[in-house]
Design an enzyme around this catalytic site. Structure first.
Site, PDB file in Angstrom:
ATOM      1  CE1 TYR A  52      -3.453  -2.667   0.243  1.00 24.13           C
ATOM      2  CE2 TYR A  52      -3.565  -2.195   2.052  1.00 24.13           C
ATOM      3  CZ  TYR A  52      -3.573  -3.415   1.153  1.00 24.13           C
ATOM      4  OH  TYR A  52      -4.812  -3.889   1.411  1.00 24.13           O
ATOM      5  CG  HIS A 111      -0.962  -8.756  -0.802  1.00 24.88           C
ATOM      6  ND1 HIS A 111      -0.490  -7.193  -0.570  1.00 24.88           N
ATOM      7  CD2 HIS A 111      -2.488  -9.125  -0.714  1.00 24.88           C
ATOM      8  CE1 HIS A 111      -1.614  -6.461  -0.578  1.00 24.88           C
ATOM      9  NE2 HIS A 111      -2.874  -7.368  -0.985  1.00 24.88           N
TER      10      HIS A 111
HETATM   11  P1  NAP Z   1     -14.493  -1.178   0.811  1.00 25.06           P
HETATM   12  O1  NAP Z   1     -14.191  -1.281   2.028  1.00 25.06           O
HETATM   13  O2  NAP Z   1     -15.433  -2.089   0.132  1.00 25.06           O
HETATM   14  O3  NAP Z   1     -14.968   0.723   0.224  1.00 25.06           O
HETATM   15  C1  NAP Z   1     -14.120   1.143   0.957  1.00 25.06           C
HETATM   16  C2  NAP Z   1     -14.398   2.802   0.154  1.00 25.06           C
HETATM   17  O4  NAP Z   1     -16.067   2.798   0.624  1.00 25.06           O
HETATM   18  C3  NAP Z   1     -14.273   4.310   0.057  1.00 25.06           C
HETATM   19  O5  NAP Z   1     -14.013   4.911  -0.697  1.00 25.06           O
HETATM   20  C4  NAP Z   1     -15.220   4.943   1.289  1.00 25.06           C
HETATM   21  O6  NAP Z   1     -15.179   6.244   1.293  1.00 25.06           O
HETATM   22  C5  NAP Z   1     -15.913   3.876   1.454  1.00 25.06           C
HETATM   23  N1  NAP Z   1     -17.167   4.442   2.075  1.00 25.06           N
HETATM   24  C6  NAP Z   1     -16.363   3.488   3.146  1.00 25.06           C
HETATM   25  N2  NAP Z   1     -17.930   3.449   4.527  1.00 25.06           N
HETATM   26  C7  NAP Z   1     -19.026   4.117   3.412  1.00 25.06           C
HETATM   27  C8  NAP Z   1     -20.029   3.973   3.919  1.00 25.06           C
HETATM   28  N3  NAP Z   1     -20.118   3.425   5.150  1.00 25.06           N
HETATM   29  N4  NAP Z   1     -21.026   4.823   3.026  1.00 25.06           N
HETATM   30  C9  NAP Z   1     -20.425   5.131   1.904  1.00 25.06           C
HETATM   31  N5  NAP Z   1     -19.175   4.745   1.521  1.00 25.06           N
HETATM   32  C10 NAP Z   1     -18.600   4.328   2.363  1.00 25.06           C
HETATM   33  O7  NAP Z   1     -13.497  -1.778  -0.695  1.00 25.06           O
HETATM   34  P2  NAP Z   1     -11.376  -1.200   0.084  1.00 25.06           P
HETATM   35  O8  NAP Z   1     -11.295  -0.561   0.730  1.00 25.06           O
HETATM   36  O9  NAP Z   1     -10.640  -2.603  -1.092  1.00 25.06           O
HETATM   37  O10 NAP Z   1     -11.389  -2.840   1.065  1.00 25.06           O
HETATM   38  C11 NAP Z   1     -11.607  -2.634   2.220  1.00 25.06           C
HETATM   39  C12 NAP Z   1      -9.826  -3.034   2.508  1.00 25.06           C
HETATM   40  O11 NAP Z   1      -9.569  -4.543   2.461  1.00 25.06           O
HETATM   41  C13 NAP Z   1      -9.157  -2.411   2.004  1.00 25.06           C
HETATM   42  O12 NAP Z   1      -9.049  -0.962   2.273  1.00 25.06           O
HETATM   43  C14 NAP Z   1      -7.463  -3.255   2.550  1.00 25.06           C
HETATM   44  O13 NAP Z   1      -7.684  -3.000   4.000  1.00 25.06           O
HETATM   45  C15 NAP Z   1      -8.081  -4.373   2.045  1.00 25.06           C
HETATM   46  N6  NAP Z   1      -7.742  -5.141   0.763  1.00 25.06           N
HETATM   47  C16 NAP Z   1      -7.461  -6.333   0.343  1.00 25.06           C
HETATM   48  C17 NAP Z   1      -6.688  -7.004  -0.919  1.00 25.06           C
HETATM   49  C18 NAP Z   1      -6.462  -8.204  -0.511  1.00 25.06           C
HETATM   50  O14 NAP Z   1      -5.710  -8.317  -1.940  1.00 25.06           O
HETATM   51  N7  NAP Z   1      -5.810  -9.023   0.532  1.00 25.06           N
HETATM   52  C19 NAP Z   1      -7.391  -6.091  -1.567  1.00 25.06           C
HETATM   53  C20 NAP Z   1      -8.570  -5.152  -1.657  1.00 25.06           C
HETATM   54  C21 NAP Z   1      -8.732  -4.290  -0.386  1.00 25.06           C
HETATM   55  P3  NAP Z   1     -13.815   7.099   2.648  1.00 25.06           P
HETATM   56  O15 NAP Z   1     -12.353   6.639   2.584  1.00 25.06           O
HETATM   57  O16 NAP Z   1     -13.829   8.378   1.328  1.00 25.06           O
HETATM   58  O17 NAP Z   1     -14.614   6.926   3.482  1.00 25.06           O
END
Ligand code: NAP
Length: 264
Positions: A52, A111
């Site tokens: 990240y 990862h």
């Molecule tokens: P997510 O958590 O599904 O979505 C994040 C997005 O949703 C951000 O733009 C956030 O906006 C918005 N959001 C959050 N809460 C909200 C709410 N209550 N209402 C409306 N919008 C909301 O997607 P993600 O970031 O892909 O996944 C979560 C985490 O999983 C990542 O950050 C990472 O740590 C991890 N991840 C791991 C892998 C892997 O390969 N292991 C891959 C992808 C992700 P704001 O930031 O503007 O608040």
């Protein structure tokens, strides 16, 4: 988690905090402020990775943790697939520790699988990190059930406690094979992109939101919790951080969980 460990039911994702694939420094202060707000609100399970922002996200978390008690937190980080040879794992972990300004990582994950590197070699490096006290628990991410089985078979003394995969009420592929296999093997499934990156769309969510007096996002996160997965929504806006915490402390009825399971 595993046979002995415990993990919070909800965590905080950090992908895109401090940059995407490359670091972006201009908003550091804003990101530190939003991380500290999350900690003040009670988030303790923090998910990050060396990938990240090319390490900068870990740096921001390290800075944001100043003044908080490290022992109260559970920090997950991940080693990128080009660092899965034995020495590279150790060095990657050391760099993450330095950036996070801590002397241990609670949960350290591979990862993504890398078929070019024998899983036994990577697991033995991860086990070494546990033996040295630099990591408390080990696990994997984006592993299928069969890859997870191979990883489990490659461990010698420490158990694999988690597999972090894409899983939301809209994307339920994980439920087919992985979830039952993981449950049987005491492996906790951590659900990434649990809000479909803010683009969650499923008509049943609206109906249930009105039935329970919750928001659609809270229903979607609670569904994952009912399935014994640990969602790690990423949020930087305070209202999002607060809304997502409202997914905890109550439960959907079993019948509604079943309806969501079948919903397309
Ligand atoms: P997510 O958590 O599904 O979505 C994040 C997005 O949703 C951000 O733009 C956030 O906006 C918005 N959001 C959050 N809460 C909200 C709410 N209550 N209402 C409306 N919008 C909301 O997607 P993600 O970031 O892909 O996944 C979560 C985490 O999983 C990542 O950050 C990472 O740590 C991890 N991840 C791991 C892998 C892997 O390969 N292991 C891959 C992808 C992700 P704001 O930031 O503007 O608040």
């Amino acid at each position: 988690m595993g046979k002995t460990g415990k993990i919070d039911v909800l965590g905080l994702g950090t992908w895109r905090i401090g940059g995407g694939e490359k670091p972006y420094y201009s908003d550091d202060e804003l990101y530190i402020k939003s991380l500290r707000k999350a900690f003040e609100l009670g988030y303790r399970l923090i998910d990050t990775a060396e990938y990240y922002a090319d390490g900068h996200t870990e740096e921001l978390i390290g800075q944001a943790l100043k003044g908080f008690s490290r022992r109260d937190f559970f920090i997950t980080s991940k080693v990128w697939p080009n660092h899965l040879h034995y020495d590279d794992v150790i060095k990657a972990a050391e760099r993450s520790l330095k950036r996070l300004q801590t002397d241990y990582i609670d949960l350290y994950l591979i990862h993504w699988p890398n078929p070019e590197v024998p899983i036994e070699e990577t697991m033995s490096a991860l086990e070494r990190l546990v033996d040295d006290g630099r990591v408390r628990f080990i696990g994997v991410s984006n592993f299928s059930a069969s890859q997870l089985q191979e990883a489990i078979a490659a461990t010698r003394k420490h158990e694999i406690v988690a597999n972090q995969v894409r899983y939301s009420v809209v994307d339920k592929k994980a439920e087919v094979e992985l979830l039952p296999f993981a449950r049987k093997n005491h492996v906790r499934v951590i659900a990434y992109s649990p809000l479909e990156r803010g683009r969650l769309e499923l008509p049943l969510l609206r109906e249930l939101a009105s039935k329970y007096g919750r928001t659609e996002n809270q229903i979607a996160l609670n569904y994952l919790i009912c399935k014994e997965a640990v969602p790690i929504p990423k949020a930087t806006k305070e209202e999002h951080l607060i809304e997502n915490l409202g997914a905890v402390g109550w439960r959907l009825d079993e019948g509604d969980v079943d309806r969501l399971s079948r919903a397309k």
